[in-house]
Design an enzyme around this catalytic site. Structure first.
Site, PDB file in Angstrom:
ATOM      1  N   THR A  18      17.922   4.888  -4.707  1.00 49.36           N
ATOM      2  CA  THR A  18      18.185   6.239  -4.180  1.00 49.36           C
ATOM      3  C   THR A  18      16.863   6.802  -3.658  1.00 49.36           C
ATOM      4  OG1 THR A  18      17.719   7.136  -6.356  1.00 49.36           O
ATOM      5  CG2 THR A  18      20.034   6.671  -5.854  1.00 49.36           C
ATOM      6  N   ASN A  19      16.793   8.093  -3.451  1.00 49.15           N
ATOM      7  CA  ASN A  19      15.586   8.780  -2.980  1.00 49.15           C
ATOM      8  C   ASN A  19      14.448   8.555  -4.006  1.00 49.15           C
ATOM      9  OD1 ASN A  19      13.769  10.811  -1.990  1.00 49.15           O
ATOM     10  ND2 ASN A  19      15.531  11.831  -1.055  1.00 49.15           N
ATOM     11  N   ILE A  20      13.310   8.020  -3.531  1.00 49.74           N
ATOM     12  CA  ILE A  20      12.194   7.641  -4.426  1.00 49.74           C
ATOM     13  C   ILE A  20      11.058   8.658  -4.271  1.00 49.74           C
ATOM     14  CG2 ILE A  20      10.649   5.746  -5.084  1.00 49.74           C
ATOM     15  CD1 ILE A  20      12.380   3.964  -3.108  1.00 49.74           C
TER      16      ILE A  20
ATOM     17  N   TYR B 101      17.717   3.803  11.276  1.00 46.43           N
ATOM     18  CA  TYR B 101      17.220   3.225  10.018  1.00 46.43           C
ATOM     19  C   TYR B 101      18.349   2.497   9.280  1.00 46.43           C
ATOM     20  CZ  TYR B 101      15.225   3.444   5.225  1.00 46.43           C
ATOM     21  OH  TYR B 101      14.760   3.166   3.956  1.00 46.43           O
TER      22      TYR B 101
ATOM     23  N   VAL C  40       6.114   2.642  -3.234  1.00 45.35           N
ATOM     24  CA  VAL C  40       6.650   1.709  -4.234  1.00 45.35           C
ATOM     25  C   VAL C  40       5.652   0.584  -4.506  1.00 45.35           C
ATOM     26  CG1 VAL C  40       8.598   0.232  -4.842  1.00 45.35           C
ATOM     27  CG2 VAL C  40       8.988   2.274  -3.452  1.00 45.35           C
TER      28      VAL C  40
ATOM     29  N   SER D 241       0.818  -1.218   0.000  1.00 47.29           N
ATOM     30  CA  SER D 241       0.000   0.000   0.000  1.00 47.29           C
ATOM     31  C   SER D 241       0.853   1.270   0.000  1.00 47.29           C
ATOM     32  CB  SER D 241      -0.894   0.000   1.250  1.00 47.29           C
ATOM     33  OG  SER D 241      -0.096  -0.225   2.405  1.00 47.29           O
ATOM     34  N   GLY D 242       2.175   1.139   0.002  1.00 45.71           N
ATOM     35  CA  GLY D 242       3.046   2.314   0.095  1.00 45.71           C
ATOM     36  C   GLY D 242       3.362   2.926  -1.265  1.00 45.71           C
TER      37      GLY D 242
ATOM     38  N   HIS E  74       9.797  12.520   2.868  1.00 43.36           N
ATOM     39  CA  HIS E  74      11.022  12.839   2.122  1.00 43.36           C
ATOM     40  C   HIS E  74      10.859  14.200   1.452  1.00 43.36           C
ATOM     41  CE1 HIS E  74      12.011   8.500   2.453  1.00 43.36           C
ATOM     42  NE2 HIS E  74      13.237   8.959   2.411  1.00 43.36           N
TER      43      HIS E  74
ATOM     44  N   LYS F 274       4.051  21.506   0.886  1.00 45.35           N
ATOM     45  CA  LYS F 274       4.310  22.866   1.407  1.00 45.35           C
ATOM     46  C   LYS F 274       4.059  23.923   0.337  1.00 45.35           C
ATOM     47  CE  LYS F 274       7.564  21.447   4.982  1.00 45.35           C
ATOM     48  NZ  LYS F 274       8.941  21.310   5.428  1.00 45.35           N
TER      49      LYS F 274
HETATM   50  P1  NAP Z   1       5.940   3.765   2.380  1.00 50.49           P
HETATM   51  O1  NAP Z   1       5.245   4.483   1.294  1.00 50.49           O
HETATM   52  O2  NAP Z   1       6.139   4.459   3.686  1.00 50.49           O
HETATM   53  O3  NAP Z   1       5.118   2.399   2.657  1.00 50.49           O
HETATM   54  C1  NAP Z   1       5.480   1.567   3.701  1.00 50.49           C
HETATM   55  C2  NAP Z   1       4.734   0.277   3.536  1.00 50.49           C
HETATM   56  O4  NAP Z   1       5.102  -0.613   4.594  1.00 50.49           O
HETATM   57  C3  NAP Z   1       3.207   0.437   3.615  1.00 50.49           C
HETATM   58  O5  NAP Z   1       2.598  -0.432   2.700  1.00 50.49           O
HETATM   59  C4  NAP Z   1       2.908   0.016   5.052  1.00 50.49           C
HETATM   60  O6  NAP Z   1       1.586  -0.495   5.225  1.00 50.49           O
HETATM   61  C5  NAP Z   1       3.931  -1.096   5.221  1.00 50.49           C
HETATM   62  N1  NAP Z   1       4.194  -1.368   6.634  1.00 50.49           N
HETATM   63  C6  NAP Z   1       4.755  -0.535   7.544  1.00 50.49           C
HETATM   64  N2  NAP Z   1       4.774  -1.117   8.756  1.00 50.49           N
HETATM   65  C7  NAP Z   1       4.213  -2.351   8.599  1.00 50.49           C
HETATM   66  C8  NAP Z   1       3.937  -3.425   9.487  1.00 50.49           C
HETATM   67  N3  NAP Z   1       4.251  -3.364  10.783  1.00 50.49           N
HETATM   68  N4  NAP Z   1       3.327  -4.520   8.978  1.00 50.49           N
HETATM   69  C9  NAP Z   1       2.998  -4.595   7.680  1.00 50.49           C
HETATM   70  N5  NAP Z   1       3.248  -3.622   6.792  1.00 50.49           N
HETATM   71  C10 NAP Z   1       3.843  -2.504   7.248  1.00 50.49           C
HETATM   72  O7  NAP Z   1       7.351   3.227   1.920  1.00 50.49           O
HETATM   73  P2  NAP Z   1       8.017   3.288   0.456  1.00 50.49           P
HETATM   74  O8  NAP Z   1       8.521   4.682   0.283  1.00 50.49           O
HETATM   75  O9  NAP Z   1       7.125   2.669  -0.534  1.00 50.49           O
HETATM   76  O10 NAP Z   1       9.299   2.381   0.682  1.00 50.49           O
HETATM   77  C11 NAP Z   1       9.385   1.054   0.155  1.00 50.49           C
HETATM   78  C12 NAP Z   1      10.763   0.498   0.483  1.00 50.49           C
HETATM   79  O11 NAP Z   1      11.760   1.311  -0.160  1.00 50.49           O
HETATM   80  C13 NAP Z   1      11.086   0.514   1.968  1.00 50.49           C
HETATM   81  O12 NAP Z   1      11.749  -0.688   2.297  1.00 50.49           O
HETATM   82  C14 NAP Z   1      12.025   1.700   2.125  1.00 50.49           C
HETATM   83  O13 NAP Z   1      12.885   1.536   3.215  1.00 50.49           O
HETATM   84  C15 NAP Z   1      12.742   1.703   0.802  1.00 50.49           C
HETATM   85  N6  NAP Z   1      13.265   3.012   0.350  1.00 50.49           N
HETATM   86  C16 NAP Z   1      12.432   4.092   0.300  1.00 50.49           C
HETATM   87  C17 NAP Z   1      12.936   5.303  -0.163  1.00 50.49           C
HETATM   88  C18 NAP Z   1      12.066   6.528  -0.328  1.00 50.49           C
HETATM   89  O14 NAP Z   1      12.581   7.592  -0.738  1.00 50.49           O
HETATM   90  N7  NAP Z   1      10.767   6.451  -0.080  1.00 50.49           N
HETATM   91  C19 NAP Z   1      14.289   5.397  -0.555  1.00 50.49           C
HETATM   92  C20 NAP Z   1      15.090   4.259  -0.511  1.00 50.49           C
HETATM   93  C21 NAP Z   1      14.568   3.058  -0.045  1.00 50.49           C
HETATM   94  P3  NAP Z   1       0.361   0.495   5.627  1.00 50.49           P
HETATM   95  O15 NAP Z   1       0.075   1.331   4.423  1.00 50.49           O
HETATM   96  O16 NAP Z   1      -0.742  -0.424   5.954  1.00 50.49           O
HETATM   97  O17 NAP Z   1       0.857   1.312   6.786  1.00 50.49           O
HETATM   98  P1  GDP Z   2      17.704  12.178   2.365  1.00 50.47           P
HETATM   99  O1  GDP Z   2      17.811  12.256   0.869  1.00 50.47           O
HETATM  100  O2  GDP Z   2      17.861  10.789   2.886  1.00 50.47           O
HETATM  101  O3  GDP Z   2      18.604  13.139   3.045  1.00 50.47           O
HETATM  102  O4  GDP Z   2      16.218  12.532   2.799  1.00 50.47           O
HETATM  103  P2  GDP Z   2      15.146  13.621   2.363  1.00 50.47           P
HETATM  104  O5  GDP Z   2      14.343  13.141   1.218  1.00 50.47           O
HETATM  105  O6  GDP Z   2      14.418  13.929   3.621  1.00 50.47           O
HETATM  106  O7  GDP Z   2      15.953  14.913   1.833  1.00 50.47           O
HETATM  107  C1  GDP Z   2      16.627  15.723   2.746  1.00 50.47           C
HETATM  108  C2  GDP Z   2      17.235  16.938   2.062  1.00 50.47           C
HETATM  109  O8  GDP Z   2      16.190  17.814   1.585  1.00 50.47           O
HETATM  110  C3  GDP Z   2      18.028  17.774   3.073  1.00 50.47           C
HETATM  111  O9  GDP Z   2      19.064  18.467   2.405  1.00 50.47           O
HETATM  112  C4  GDP Z   2      16.966  18.751   3.587  1.00 50.47           C
HETATM  113  O10 GDP Z   2      17.543  19.924   4.151  1.00 50.47           O
HETATM  114  C5  GDP Z   2      16.219  19.055   2.276  1.00 50.47           C
HETATM  115  N1  GDP Z   2      14.843  19.531   2.506  1.00 50.47           N
HETATM  116  C6  GDP Z   2      14.371  20.761   2.179  1.00 50.47           C
HETATM  117  N2  GDP Z   2      13.106  20.902   2.563  1.00 50.47           N
HETATM  118  C7  GDP Z   2      12.727  19.711   3.106  1.00 50.47           C
HETATM  119  C8  GDP Z   2      11.501  19.232   3.667  1.00 50.47           C
HETATM  120  O11 GDP Z   2      10.494  19.926   3.750  1.00 50.47           O
HETATM  121  N3  GDP Z   2      11.494  17.932   4.098  1.00 50.47           N
HETATM  122  C9  GDP Z   2      12.589  17.131   4.003  1.00 50.47           C
HETATM  123  N4  GDP Z   2      12.499  15.862   4.426  1.00 50.47           N
HETATM  124  N5  GDP Z   2      13.773  17.558   3.516  1.00 50.47           N
HETATM  125  C10 GDP Z   2      13.835  18.835   3.062  1.00 50.47           C
END
Ligand code: NAP
Ligand code: GDP
Length: 323
Positions: free
Chosen positions: A160-162, A132, A9, A6-7, A175, A183
């Site tokens: 990387t950042n998604i 983390y 990705v 549901s997240g 993120h 904002k």
């Molecule tokens: P997300 O949007 O925050 O979604 C998190 C997902 O995990 C949701 O489906 C949530 O379910 C589920 N979850 C959390 N706690 C749980 C639990 N206790 N039991 C079962 N399900 C649980 O995350 P995302 O951004 O899609 O990230 C996907 C993966 O990519 C993660 O492993 C993350 O660490 C990695 N990643 C993310 C980023 C980024 O920029 N977002 C960057 C690099 C790596 P509910 O919806 O029900 O809460």
């Molecule tokens: P990171 O890529 O793992 O560092 O995570 P983030 O996606 O949170 O990005 C952080 C970078 O974005 C830092 O340089 C923050 O200072 C900058 N940034 C600027 N405005 C924001 C904001 O509103 N939220 C977040 N999370 N970061 C911000």
């Protein structure tokens, strides 16, 4: 089966799975099963009986959530990962693709050059996200141990950042891209300046969630931990999924794309009292490019188009979006 279905990705994978795919997909959220509880995890996996798992579920957040909630980020992620891999092994799941992140790499390595798959454990992570980062590093260790002791095909991708549709747009916890889209949307409505955290100088590589979804399916079907790397090392079962280092952009450039996509003309203010996090963490995607092949290279969505699509989704789904 996709954990975290549901997240951000997981939703992108749902989108892709509407297209022609070889396999049937089951998407699990925390409503289906609390993965921090081993018995529920085992029960649920037994019911679904997946042939393979894409493991995305995690406690996830941007820089500021990682700084504020280190204990939660560590404990929840260790629990989830421990339970998912153990249950998969117990039930004989042949392949698991788990998700790490480029933000877990040693801080020192990010300062001295590009990070690659061999460096995952070569020094402490940046202090801002150590809860983390250490939890995610253990997911790589656990996957490798299952490969060595039990011959399981458990591998990890390192995106990387998604960003993309269905992201978490929380103002404090998200993120950078989703937080700033939210904002900027509010600042436009209220006719006030957009306040950006930090200096705007840090550099990042961003990957569009729907690109990552395609690459996860490719990883599931084509990437195994047998690609010439020493099997006892972290490089063997880990794969960075990233745009090129040349596509790294500054937070200030991201802000410009968001402002353009929203049609925001008010002032933009940089609040340098807030943290910048890591100045850069340039990821080397050479291994991915070599394995994917050079004949028809993967065409990543441009950041400009990805942000436009994400803004459009956020505006259209404002009431229901996670925020
Ligand atoms: P997300 O949007 O925050 O979604 C998190 C997902 O995990 C949701 O489906 C949530 O379910 C589920 N979850 C959390 N706690 C749980 C639990 N206790 N039991 C079962 N399900 C649980 O995350 P995302 O951004 O899609 O990230 C996907 C993966 O990519 C993660 O492993 C993350 O660490 C990695 N990643 C993310 C980023 C980024 O920029 N977002 C960057 C690099 C790596 P509910 O919806 O029900 O809460
Ligand atoms: P990171 O890529 O793992 O560092 O995570 P983030 O996606 O949170 O990005 C952080 C970078 O974005 C830092 O340089 C923050 O200072 C900058 N940034 C600027 N405005 C924001 C904001 O509103 N939220 C977040 N999370 N970061 C911000």
């Amino acid at each position: 089966m996709v954990t975290g279905g549901s997240g951000l990705v997981g939703s992108a994978l749902r989108h892709i799975s509407g297209l022609e795919l070889k396999h049937q997909y089951v998407f699990a959220s925390s409503r289906d099963c609390d993965l921090t509880d081993y018995d529920s995890t085992l029960r649920y996996l037994r019911e679904v009986a997946p042939g393979a798992v894409i493991h995305l579920a995690a406690a996830v957040g941007g820089l500021f959530k990682n700084m504020r909630r280190k204990a939660d980020m560590f404990e929840t992620n260790v629990r989830i990962n421990m339970n998912v891999l153990r249950a998969c092994h117990e039930l004989g799941v042949a392949k698991v693709v788990s998700c790490l992140s480029t933000c877990i790499f040693p801080d020192e390595k990010t300062k001295t050059g590009q990070i690659n798959e061999t460096m995952l454990h070569a020094g402490p992570p940046h202090a801002s996200n150590e809860g983390y980062a250490y939890a995610k590093r253990m997911l790589e260790v656990q996957s490798r141990c299952y490969r060595e002791q039990h011959g399981r095909n458990y591998v990890c991708v390192i995106p990387t950042n998604i960003y993309g549709p269905h992201d978490n747009f929380h103002l404090d916890d998200a993120h950078v891209i989703p937080a700033l889209i939210h904002k900027c949307y509010l600042a436009k409505q209220q006719g006030v300046p957009l306040v950006v955290a930090g200096s705007g100088a840090p550099l990042r590589q961003f990957i569009y969630s729907r690109d990552l979804a395609l690459l996860l399916i490719w990883t599931l079907e084509h990437y195994d931990a047998t690609n010439g790397d020493d099997p006892s090392t972290c490089a063997a079962g880990s794969l960075i999924l990233s745009v090129d280092p040349a596509d790294e952009i500054s937070i200030a450039q991201v802000v410009r794309h968001i402002a353009d996509a929203i049609g925001f003309d008010n002032d933009i203010v940089y609040d340098t009292a807030q943290a910048d996090g890591q100045p850069k963490k340039t990821a080397d995607n050479a291994k991915f490019k070599r394995l994917y092949g050079t004949e028809s290279p993967f065409a990543f969505t441009s950041i400009c188009r990805g942000i436009q699509e994400t803004v459009q989704w956020f505006v259209q789904n404002y009431q229901d979006a996670r925020k």
